[in-house]
Design a protein around this motif. Structure first.
Motif, PDB file in Angstrom:
ATOM      1  N   ARG A  63       0.805  -1.220   0.000  1.00  0.00           N
ATOM      2  CA  ARG A  63       0.000   0.000   0.000  1.00  0.00           C
ATOM      3  C   ARG A  63       0.836   1.267   0.000  1.00  0.00           C
ATOM      4  N   ALA A  64       2.149   1.128   0.131  1.00  0.00           N
ATOM      5  CA  ALA A  64       3.069   2.271   0.175  1.00  0.00           C
ATOM      6  C   ALA A  64       2.678   3.230   1.284  1.00  0.00           C
ATOM      7  N   GLU A  65       2.485   2.682   2.486  1.00  0.00           N
ATOM      8  CA  GLU A  65       2.099   3.502   3.614  1.00  0.00           C
ATOM      9  C   GLU A  65       2.698   2.935   4.893  1.00  0.00           C
ATOM     10  N   PRO A  66       2.982   3.799   5.877  1.00  0.00           N
ATOM     11  CA  PRO A  66       3.495   3.307   7.160  1.00  0.00           C
ATOM     12  C   PRO A  66       2.389   2.639   7.969  1.00  0.00           C
ATOM     13  N   PHE A  67       2.765   1.666   8.772  1.00  0.00           N
ATOM     14  CA  PHE A  67       1.827   0.995   9.654  1.00  0.00           C
ATOM     15  C   PHE A  67       2.605   0.309  10.761  1.00  0.00           C
ATOM     16  N   VAL A  68       1.876  -0.138  11.779  1.00  0.00           N
ATOM     17  CA  VAL A  68       2.465  -0.929  12.861  1.00  0.00           C
ATOM     18  C   VAL A  68       1.790  -2.291  12.840  1.00  0.00           C
ATOM     19  N   PRO A  69       2.530  -3.380  12.631  1.00  0.00           N
ATOM     20  CA  PRO A  69       1.920  -4.718  12.587  1.00  0.00           C
ATOM     21  C   PRO A  69       1.110  -4.996  13.855  1.00  0.00           C
ATOM     22  N   ALA A  70      -0.141  -5.377  13.666  1.00  0.00           N
ATOM     23  CA  ALA A  70      -1.040  -5.610  14.791  1.00  0.00           C
ATOM     24  C   ALA A  70      -1.437  -7.081  14.827  1.00  0.00           C
ATOM     25  N   ASP A  71      -2.651  -7.381  15.307  1.00  0.00           N
ATOM     26  CA  ASP A  71      -3.090  -8.765  15.430  1.00  0.00           C
ATOM     27  C   ASP A  71      -3.112  -9.470  14.080  1.00  0.00           C
ATOM     28  N   GLY A  72      -2.824 -10.748  14.104  1.00  0.00           N
ATOM     29  CA  GLY A  72      -2.776 -11.545  12.891  1.00  0.00           C
ATOM     30  C   GLY A  72      -1.532 -12.415  12.893  1.00  0.00           C
ATOM     31  N   VAL A  73      -1.106 -12.804  11.715  1.00  0.00           N
ATOM     32  CA  VAL A  73       0.078 -13.651  11.550  1.00  0.00           C
ATOM     33  C   VAL A  73       1.215 -12.823  10.962  1.00  0.00           C
ATOM     34  N   VAL A  74       2.377 -12.925  11.554  1.00  0.00           N
ATOM     35  CA  VAL A  74       3.591 -12.297  11.035  1.00  0.00           C
ATOM     36  C   VAL A  74       4.541 -13.417  10.650  1.00  0.00           C
ATOM     37  N   VAL A  75       4.878 -13.502   9.377  1.00  0.00           N
ATOM     38  CA  VAL A  75       5.763 -14.553   8.903  1.00  0.00           C
ATOM     39  C   VAL A  75       7.051 -13.905   8.411  1.00  0.00           C
ATOM     40  N   VAL A  76       8.162 -14.345   8.964  1.00  0.00           N
ATOM     41  CA  VAL A  76       9.482 -13.798   8.649  1.00  0.00           C
ATOM     42  C   VAL A  76      10.148 -14.730   7.651  1.00  0.00           C
ATOM     43  N   LEU A  77      10.394 -14.222   6.444  1.00  0.00           N
ATOM     44  CA  LEU A  77      10.899 -15.060   5.365  1.00  0.00           C
ATOM     45  C   LEU A  77      12.166 -14.466   4.762  1.00  0.00           C
ATOM     46  N   GLY A  78      13.195 -15.296   4.622  1.00  0.00           N
ATOM     47  CA  GLY A  78      14.367 -14.900   3.865  1.00  0.00           C
ATOM     48  C   GLY A  78      14.038 -14.846   2.381  1.00  0.00           C
ATOM     49  N   THR A  79      14.888 -14.205   1.615  1.00  0.00           N
ATOM     50  CA  THR A  79      14.588 -13.999   0.196  1.00  0.00           C
ATOM     51  C   THR A  79      14.611 -15.284  -0.625  1.00  0.00           C
ATOM     52  N   HIS A  80      15.073 -16.389  -0.044  1.00  0.00           N
ATOM     53  CA  HIS A  80      14.993 -17.678  -0.742  1.00  0.00           C
ATOM     54  C   HIS A  80      13.713 -18.442  -0.390  1.00  0.00           C
ATOM     55  N   ARG A  81      12.882 -17.898   0.493  1.00  0.00           N
ATOM     56  CA  ARG A  81      11.713 -18.617   0.983  1.00  0.00           C
ATOM     57  C   ARG A  81      10.406 -17.830   0.822  1.00  0.00           C
TER      58      ARG A  81
END
Length: 358
Positions: free
Chosen positions: A229-247
């Motif tokens: 969305r090209a906008e700032p935000f703060v990650p809130a409730d939900g799923v946060v998945v941390v992925l390296g660029t190979h994954r």
């Protein structure tokens, strides 16, 4: 005369280097561009250039990322409300940025040779294209056809999205190699007609996933910029998945299993080159999405480039690499489930509501 702070001076110098490099790459192409000439154009020393960008390719990717993001901020067209209309609008946004002459082509002509020449760039590029296919496919899926029977499942449209991206990518490469040959109206028409093709598209649930671990600790993430969305935000409730660029292709595992918002945090052990490459590739599609699709159909996924690893650290991932795959589930502002390894996003997405005793 107002004295600039150290940070302001560095930001000004970085902008001067990017502007000078854009002109040098446009005139000479990536291969023949010289750092010394870029420094001269910017009225800075060679050392000042290298203090902002560690190498010529990192600078090249940064220039292209800046241009892609600037193009993505162009005034919005009338969004399409049907599959053909939305794909046509997306194609028009992309072909409007195609090089029309040799001078414009000079900036982009060397991108794919650089990608193909180095496995360290080629693998992340392939994963980024897969991520773009997911983002576009989700937008297509949310653009619900009016003739779909009530209660009928929405078909997966990732293969349609990837075919559209293949068409647009091919047009871009040919326009760079032979400016003036590509007929934009034909590209738009082709993308509109792709909406009517039937694809045998399906997604299989992962067979083996790690066990999600229950947790109960604070979630205090830093602010971030959502590339979708090209906008700032703060990650809130939900799923946060941390992925390296190979994954990055694993993002779909979290998306399909989660009922809430999914934030994809992109991490890498080579941020100087791979962060601007990520910004570039995602902006190419998401800028078009914002122009061509109604906001109600934008994908319910956020994508963040975690340059310093601080967002990953907030999720408990203290060491990152291009093979990283970890996930957390956030509920009422706390981390309630974690998983690590292949399938982590799917694991935390399927844990269900977690009860807490306050």
């Amino acid at each position: 005369m107002v004295r600039l702070s150290r940070a302001e001076t560095q930001e000004r110098n970085r902008a001067k280097v990017l502007a000078a490099a854009r002109d040098e790459f446009a005139d000479q192409g990536f291969r023949d561009a010289k750092i010394d000439v870029i420094a001269e154009r910017a009225e800075l020393t060679r050392g000042a250039v290298y203090s902002n960008f560690p190498g010529k390719r990192a600078l090249y990717f940064a220039v292209l990322a800046e241009l892609a993001e600037r193009s993505a901020r162009a005034p919005h067209a009338v969004p399409g409300t049907t599959l053909p209309d939305a794909l046509g609008a997306l194609a028009r946004a992309r072909v409007a940025a195609l090089p029309l002459d040799d001078e414009q082509a000079g900036l982009t002509r060397d991108l794919m040779p650089e990608v193909l020449a180095d496995e360290r760039i080629r693998r992340p590029f392939a994963q980024l294209v897969k991520l773009n296919g997911l983002l576009l496919g989700l937008a297509l899926e949310r653009l619900d056809p009016p003739d779909r029977p009530a209660g009928a499942p929405i078909p997966r449209r990732i293969r349609l999205a990837e075919t559209v991206l293949t068409t647009l990518h091919g047009a871009g490469q040919l326009a760079a190699a032979a400016p003036g040959l590509v007929e934009p109206f034909d590209v738009v028409s082709a993308c509109e007609r792709l909406a009517g093709l039937a694809f045998n598209d399906w997604w299989a649930t992962p067979v083996i996933v790690p066990a999600a671990q229950a947790a109960d600790r604070p979630w205090a993430p830093p602010g971030a910029v959502d590339l979708v969305r090209a906008e700032p935000f703060v990650p809130a409730d939900g799923v946060v998945v941390v992925l390296g660029t190979h994954r990055l292709a694993a993002a779909e595992e979290a998306v399909r299993a989660s009922r809430g918002e999914v934030t994809v945090v992109v991490v890498t052990s080579e941020p100087d080159e791979l962060v601007p490459l990520t910004r570039l590739i995602v902006a190419e599609v998401c800028g078009g999405l914002r122009q061509a699709f109604p906001e109600s159909s934008w994908p319910g996924v956020r994508v963040v480039c975690d340059v310093t690893g601080t967002l990953a650290a907030a999720a408990g991932v203290l060491a990152v690499s291009d093979e990283t795959e970890a996930a957390v589930r956030i509920q009422r502002g706390r981390i309630v489930a974690t998983a690590d390894g292949r399938g982590a996003g799917h694991a935390v997405s399927t844990t269900g509501e977690v009860s807490r005793v306050d």
